[in-house]
Each structure stands twice: as structure tokens, then as C-alpha cells.
Design a protein around this motif. Structure first.
Motif, PDB file in Angstrom:
ATOM      1  N   ASN A   1       0.831  -1.201   0.000  1.00  0.00           N
ATOM      2  CA  ASN A   1       0.000   0.000   0.000  1.00  0.00           C
ATOM      3  C   ASN A   1       0.869   1.256   0.000  1.00  0.00           C
ATOM      4  OD1 ASN A   1      -2.632   1.392   0.292  1.00  0.00           O
ATOM      5  ND2 ASN A   1      -1.811   1.968   2.288  1.00  0.00           N
ATOM      6  N   ILE A   2       1.918   1.265   0.833  1.00  0.00           N
ATOM      7  CA  ILE A   2       2.830   2.415   0.868  1.00  0.00           C
ATOM      8  C   ILE A   2       3.517   2.592  -0.473  1.00  0.00           C
ATOM      9  CG2 ILE A   2       4.970   3.304   1.878  1.00  0.00           C
ATOM     10  CD1 ILE A   2       4.110   2.008   4.528  1.00  0.00           C
ATOM     11  N   ALA A   3       3.964   1.474  -1.058  1.00  0.00           N
ATOM     12  CA  ALA A   3       4.673   1.548  -2.339  1.00  0.00           C
ATOM     13  C   ALA A   3       3.785   2.093  -3.451  1.00  0.00           C
ATOM     14  CB  ALA A   3       5.202   0.171  -2.730  1.00  0.00           C
ATOM     15  N   SER A   4       2.502   1.782  -3.403  1.00  0.00           N
ATOM     16  CA  SER A   4       1.601   2.234  -4.470  1.00  0.00           C
ATOM     17  C   SER A   4       1.053   3.640  -4.229  1.00  0.00           C
ATOM     18  CB  SER A   4       0.429   1.257  -4.613  1.00  0.00           C
ATOM     19  OG  SER A   4      -0.359   1.244  -3.428  1.00  0.00           O
ATOM     20  N   GLN A   5       1.085   4.091  -2.973  1.00  0.00           N
ATOM     21  CA  GLN A   5       0.481   5.386  -2.639  1.00  0.00           C
ATOM     22  C   GLN A   5       1.495   6.506  -2.439  1.00  0.00           C
ATOM     23  OE1 GLN A   5      -2.819   6.032  -2.695  1.00  0.00           O
ATOM     24  NE2 GLN A   5      -3.013   3.925  -3.438  1.00  0.00           N
ATOM     25  N   THR A   6       2.773   6.183  -2.425  1.00  0.00           N
ATOM     26  CA  THR A   6       3.793   7.222  -2.239  1.00  0.00           C
ATOM     27  C   THR A   6       3.994   7.953  -3.560  1.00  0.00           C
ATOM     28  OG1 THR A   6       4.898   5.932  -0.519  1.00  0.00           O
ATOM     29  CG2 THR A   6       6.167   7.695  -1.573  1.00  0.00           C
ATOM     30  N   LYS A   7       3.542   9.212  -3.605  1.00  0.00           N
ATOM     31  CA  LYS A   7       3.575   9.971  -4.851  1.00  0.00           C
ATOM     32  C   LYS A   7       4.150  11.362  -4.623  1.00  0.00           C
ATOM     33  CE  LYS A   7      -0.447   7.591  -6.804  1.00  0.00           C
ATOM     34  NZ  LYS A   7      -1.773   7.712  -7.440  1.00  0.00           N
ATOM     35  N   PHE A   8       4.709  11.903  -5.710  1.00  0.00           N
ATOM     36  CA  PHE A   8       5.165  13.294  -5.709  1.00  0.00           C
ATOM     37  C   PHE A   8       4.704  13.906  -7.021  1.00  0.00           C
ATOM     38  CE2 PHE A   8       8.134  16.758  -6.557  1.00  0.00           C
ATOM     39  CZ  PHE A   8       8.175  17.397  -5.332  1.00  0.00           C
ATOM     40  N   ASN A   9       3.881  14.941  -6.916  1.00  0.00           N
ATOM     41  CA  ASN A   9       3.328  15.586  -8.117  1.00  0.00           C
ATOM     42  C   ASN A   9       2.674  14.555  -9.041  1.00  0.00           C
ATOM     43  OD1 ASN A   9       2.752  17.775  -9.785  1.00  0.00           O
ATOM     44  ND2 ASN A   9       4.671  17.595 -10.933  1.00  0.00           N
ATOM     45  N   THR A  10       1.861  13.695  -8.430  1.00  0.00           N
ATOM     46  CA  THR A  10       1.085  12.628  -9.087  1.00  0.00           C
ATOM     47  C   THR A  10       1.945  11.463  -9.586  1.00  0.00           C
ATOM     48  OG1 THR A  10       1.079  13.453 -11.403  1.00  0.00           O
ATOM     49  CG2 THR A  10      -0.567  14.400  -9.901  1.00  0.00           C
ATOM     50  N   MET A  11       3.262  11.524  -9.441  1.00  0.00           N
ATOM     51  CA  MET A  11       4.133  10.438  -9.903  1.00  0.00           C
ATOM     52  C   MET A  11       4.376   9.453  -8.765  1.00  0.00           C
ATOM     53  SD  MET A  11       6.948  12.537 -12.197  1.00  0.00           S
ATOM     54  CE  MET A  11       7.294  13.723 -10.881  1.00  0.00           C
ATOM     55  N   THR A  12       4.079   8.177  -9.015  1.00  0.00           N
ATOM     56  CA  THR A  12       4.313   7.135  -8.019  1.00  0.00           C
ATOM     57  C   THR A  12       5.797   6.822  -7.967  1.00  0.00           C
ATOM     58  OG1 THR A  12       2.132   6.215  -8.531  1.00  0.00           O
ATOM     59  CG2 THR A  12       3.617   4.849  -7.242  1.00  0.00           C
ATOM     60  N   LEU A  13       6.368   6.830  -6.754  1.00  0.00           N
ATOM     61  CA  LEU A  13       7.825   6.773  -6.619  1.00  0.00           C
ATOM     62  C   LEU A  13       8.385   5.381  -6.385  1.00  0.00           C
ATOM     63  CD1 LEU A  13       8.417   9.942  -4.392  1.00  0.00           C
ATOM     64  CD2 LEU A  13       8.401   9.764  -6.886  1.00  0.00           C
ATOM     65  N   LEU A  14       7.675   4.535  -5.649  1.00  0.00           N
ATOM     66  CA  LEU A  14       8.271   3.277  -5.189  1.00  0.00           C
ATOM     67  C   LEU A  14       7.716   2.045  -5.886  1.00  0.00           C
ATOM     68  CD1 LEU A  14       8.404   3.965  -1.329  1.00  0.00           C
ATOM     69  CD2 LEU A  14      10.139   4.430  -3.061  1.00  0.00           C
ATOM     70  N   ASP A  15       6.954   2.231  -6.960  1.00  0.00           N
ATOM     71  CA  ASP A  15       6.374   1.074  -7.656  1.00  0.00           C
ATOM     72  C   ASP A  15       7.255   0.561  -8.791  1.00  0.00           C
ATOM     73  OD1 ASP A  15       6.115   3.152  -9.431  1.00  0.00           O
ATOM     74  OD2 ASP A  15       4.049   2.676 -10.002  1.00  0.00           O
ATOM     75  N   GLY A  16       8.464   1.118  -8.922  1.00  0.00           N
ATOM     76  CA  GLY A  16       9.370   0.697  -9.981  1.00  0.00           C
ATOM     77  C   GLY A  16       9.390   1.619 -11.179  1.00  0.00           C
ATOM     78  N   SER A  17       8.583   2.692 -11.157  1.00  0.00           N
ATOM     79  CA  SER A  17       8.531   3.620 -12.289  1.00  0.00           C
ATOM     80  C   SER A  17       9.887   4.245 -12.577  1.00  0.00           C
ATOM     81  CB  SER A  17       7.498   4.729 -12.012  1.00  0.00           C
ATOM     82  OG  SER A  17       6.204   4.196 -11.865  1.00  0.00           O
ATOM     83  N   PHE A  18      10.680   4.462 -11.518  1.00  0.00           N
ATOM     84  CA  PHE A  18      11.996   5.096 -11.682  1.00  0.00           C
ATOM     85  C   PHE A  18      13.140   4.141 -11.327  1.00  0.00           C
ATOM     86  CE2 PHE A  18       9.018   8.582 -10.615  1.00  0.00           C
ATOM     87  CZ  PHE A  18       9.096   9.278 -11.811  1.00  0.00           C
ATOM     88  N   ALA A  19      12.853   2.851 -11.341  1.00  0.00           N
ATOM     89  CA  ALA A  19      13.884   1.870 -11.017  1.00  0.00           C
ATOM     90  C   ALA A  19      14.810   1.620 -12.198  1.00  0.00           C
ATOM     91  CB  ALA A  19      13.248   0.564 -10.570  1.00  0.00           C
ATOM     92  N   THR A  20      14.255   1.623 -13.407  1.00  0.00           N
ATOM     93  CA  THR A  20      15.070   1.410 -14.612  1.00  0.00           C
ATOM     94  C   THR A  20      15.165   2.677 -15.455  1.00  0.00           C
ATOM     95  OG1 THR A  20      13.100   0.565 -15.769  1.00  0.00           O
ATOM     96  CG2 THR A  20      14.534  -1.046 -14.709  1.00  0.00           C
ATOM     97  N   THR A  21      14.146   3.527 -15.377  1.00  0.00           N
ATOM     98  CA  THR A  21      14.162   4.818 -16.066  1.00  0.00           C
ATOM     99  C   THR A  21      14.415   5.917 -15.045  1.00  0.00           C
ATOM    100  OG1 THR A  21      12.585   4.017 -17.713  1.00  0.00           O
ATOM    101  CG2 THR A  21      12.883   6.402 -17.538  1.00  0.00           C
ATOM    102  N   SER A  22      15.526   6.600 -15.187  1.00  0.00           N
ATOM    103  CA  SER A  22      15.913   7.602 -14.191  1.00  0.00           C
ATOM    104  C   SER A  22      15.024   8.833 -14.272  1.00  0.00           C
ATOM    105  CB  SER A  22      17.376   8.022 -14.406  1.00  0.00           C
ATOM    106  OG  SER A  22      18.237   6.920 -14.331  1.00  0.00           O
ATOM    107  N   VAL A  23      14.873   9.503 -13.127  1.00  0.00           N
ATOM    108  CA  VAL A  23      14.323  10.853 -13.111  1.00  0.00           C
ATOM    109  C   VAL A  23      15.515  11.801 -13.203  1.00  0.00           C
ATOM    110  CG1 VAL A  23      14.269  10.831 -10.584  1.00  0.00           C
ATOM    111  CG2 VAL A  23      12.977  12.559 -11.832  1.00  0.00           C
ATOM    112  N   VAL A  24      15.451  12.751 -14.125  1.00  0.00           N
ATOM    113  CA  VAL A  24      16.582  13.632 -14.400  1.00  0.00           C
ATOM    114  C   VAL A  24      16.277  15.021 -13.869  1.00  0.00           C
ATOM    115  CG1 VAL A  24      18.075  14.629 -16.172  1.00  0.00           C
ATOM    116  CG2 VAL A  24      17.205  12.298 -16.441  1.00  0.00           C
ATOM    117  N   PHE A  25      17.122  15.511 -12.967  1.00  0.00           N
ATOM    118  CA  PHE A  25      16.975  16.850 -12.409  1.00  0.00           C
ATOM    119  C   PHE A  25      17.874  17.817 -13.180  1.00  0.00           C
ATOM    120  CE2 PHE A  25      16.501  14.240  -8.349  1.00  0.00           C
ATOM    121  CZ  PHE A  25      15.120  14.169  -8.466  1.00  0.00           C
ATOM    122  N   GLN A  26      17.304  18.949 -13.621  1.00  0.00           N
ATOM    123  CA  GLN A  26      18.075  20.020 -14.266  1.00  0.00           C
ATOM    124  C   GLN A  26      18.555  20.947 -13.169  1.00  0.00           C
ATOM    125  OE1 GLN A  26      18.772  20.384 -17.611  1.00  0.00           O
ATOM    126  NE2 GLN A  26      19.970  22.235 -17.217  1.00  0.00           N
TER     127      GLN A  26
END
Length: 278
Positions: A127-152
């Protein structure tokens, strides 16, 4: 010495009027400089200084946004880290339950009760993994595990101005390969190893995220220092030296008053022609 007596042309008055208009323009410029606090309000005030100041302003604005980008990145990672901390607490409780269930003194009813809490805690992790979001983006479900989030985090388009970060997948599937049980002593013993391995992995993830947070904090400090230095440099070009500007303004006011008085005198020169006709 010749005297120029002309009705159609008053050279003296024209010359004085030209000088007076120049002084008036200077006074208007001084008004603007004193009222705005800026020495350079348009390109006409200082063409070279204006161009340099505009470039510096662009850099300062970009640095401000880069600071905001880095701070948003810190907030994003803090959100992920906070959720992982909660999951770690859950894993610690699961470890305690598994150690308790691995003891041969527990009967089947005890094991079922312990297992019920054990499974519920795993559901809470999901539940925590699916509900942890930042600006509507889910953080811990693997969305950024293989595709990096890039900060400018700086002002140009090179790789030096970008920071790529991966956020691990932290759910039951990633931690255990699926739901684990402690309904028997042997399953509980196996669960101890699985849970403790998950704690070790998650601690390493949190350390990685914390290191990136530190990097972003240092980046923010450096950007703000650069921005302050640029603003100081820009101010030396564009800001009004109030004491100097007011001194010049006072001189211009005197010249304006003298010019008006002299223009009045020059305008009386044609009257001399009338005296000749009398």
C-alpha cells in the motif's frame, strides 16, 4: 565687433534653447535614475552596460530556477526516503514476528495469529509503495527503477547540469518475490532470512537516496552563491550611485534655472530693433 539685429532669426535664443532642452533631458534621466534606483533603465543610458546586464539577468533568472529545480528534487527524494523509512519499520516488526514464529514453543493457533499480522504488514508495504507519490508520480512502484528521473540543476544543456537518479522498487514483489508466510517453524526460519535481507537492501537504497539529497543540498548552496555574486556584479553596472546622481541632478537644476533666465534675456534682443525705429 558687429551686432546681429534680426527679427526673423534669434541665434542666441536658439542656442540657449538647444542647451536648455539638453539639460531638461538630463534632468528627466536623473528623475528616472533617482526614482527607480537604476542607473541603466534602457539601452540609451549605457548600451554596453545594458547588454551585459541583460545577459547577467538571464543567468540570475536561470540560476534561480535551477535552485528551485534542485529543491524540488530534494523534496521528491525526501518523500521517497520517508516512505522507505516507514517500510523499514514494518520490516523490523516482521523480523520480530518471524523470530517469534521460528520458536518451537508456538502452536498452530499461535502461528496463524502471528502469520495474520505478518501478511497484513506485507499488504501495508504494498500500500505504501503504491500510494507514495510526488506531483502525481508514483515513486516506489518501480517507475523510476530502470528509467531515471533527471533533475536540471544548472543553467546549460550539458550533462554537467543534469543529475539522473533511480528510485528502487520497494514492494513485496521486489523485496520477497511475493508474499511470504510464517505458518510453520521452517517457513518462519526462511522468512527471517528473507526479511533481514530486505532490511539490508532497503538500508542500502536509503543510503543511496540520502547521498543524492546531500549532493543536491551542496548544489543548492553553490548555485545560490553564484547567483549572489552575479547579482552583485550586475548591481555595480545597473544600480544608481545615489550621492553622485543627486549631485548631478542639483547641478542640472541650476543650469536649467540659468538657462531659463538667459533665454528670457535673449528673447528681449529683438526689442532693440524697435528702439532703432523710434
Amino acid at each position: 565687433m558687429s551686432l546681429d539685429f534680426s527679427v526673423n532669426n534669434n541665434a542666441s535664443a536658439a542656442s540657449i534653447l538647444s542647451n536648455l532642452q539638453y539639460v531638461n533631458n538630463q534632468i528627466n534621466t536623473s528623475y528616472q535614475q533617482l526614482s527607480t534606483g537604476n542607473r541603466v533603465n534602457s539601452a540609451a543610458d549605457d548600451p554596453a552596460g545594458y547588454a551585459i546586464a541583460q545577459q547577467m539577468t538571464a543567468q540570475v533568472n536561470a540560476l534561480n530556477q535551477a535552485v528551485q529545480n534542485a529543491q524540488n528534487g530534494i523534496s521528491m527524494l525526501q518523500t521517497a526516503s520517508g516512505a522507505m523509512n516507514q517500510i523499514t519499520n514494518i520490516l523490523q516488526t516482521m523480523n520480530t514476528l518471524a523470530v517469534e514464529a521460528a520458536n518451537g514453543t508456538e502452536n498452530s493457533a499461535d502461528l496463524n495469529n502471528l502469520n495474520q499480522e505478518f501478511v497484513d504488514l506485507q499488504n501495508q508495504i504494498d500500500n505504501i509503495a503504491s500510494q507514495t507519490k510526488f506531483n502525481t508520480m508514483t515513486l516506489l512502484d518501480g517507475s523510476f527503477a530502470t528509467t531515471s528521473v533527471v533533475f536540471q540543476i544548472n543553467t546549460d544543456s550539458t550533462g554537467n547540469s543534469q543529475l539522473a537518479v533511480t528510485i528502487p522498487q520497494v514492494n513485496i514483489s521486489a523485496l520477497f518475490g511475493g508474499t511470504i508466510q510464517i505458518t510453520s517453524q521452517s517457513l518462519a526460519q526462511a522468512a527471517i532470512a528473507s526479511v533481514q535481507a530486505a532490511i539490508t537492501s532497503l538500508s542500502a537504497y536509503q543510503a543511496q537516496v540520502g547521498a543524492v539529497e546531500d549532493q543536491l543540498n551542496y548544489t543548492v548552496s553553490n548555485l545560490q552563491n553564484t547567483e549572489n555574486n552575479l547579482q552583485n556584479a550586475e548591481s555595480t553596472i545597473t544600480n544608481t550611485d545615489m550621492a553622485q546622481a543627486y549631485t548631478q541632478f542639483s547641478q542640472q537644476q541650476v543650469l536649467q534655472q540659468v538657462g531659463l533666465a538667459m533665454l528670457s534675456q535673449a528673447d528681449q534682443q529683438p526689442d532693440a530693433i524697435l528702439k532703432l525705429l523710434q
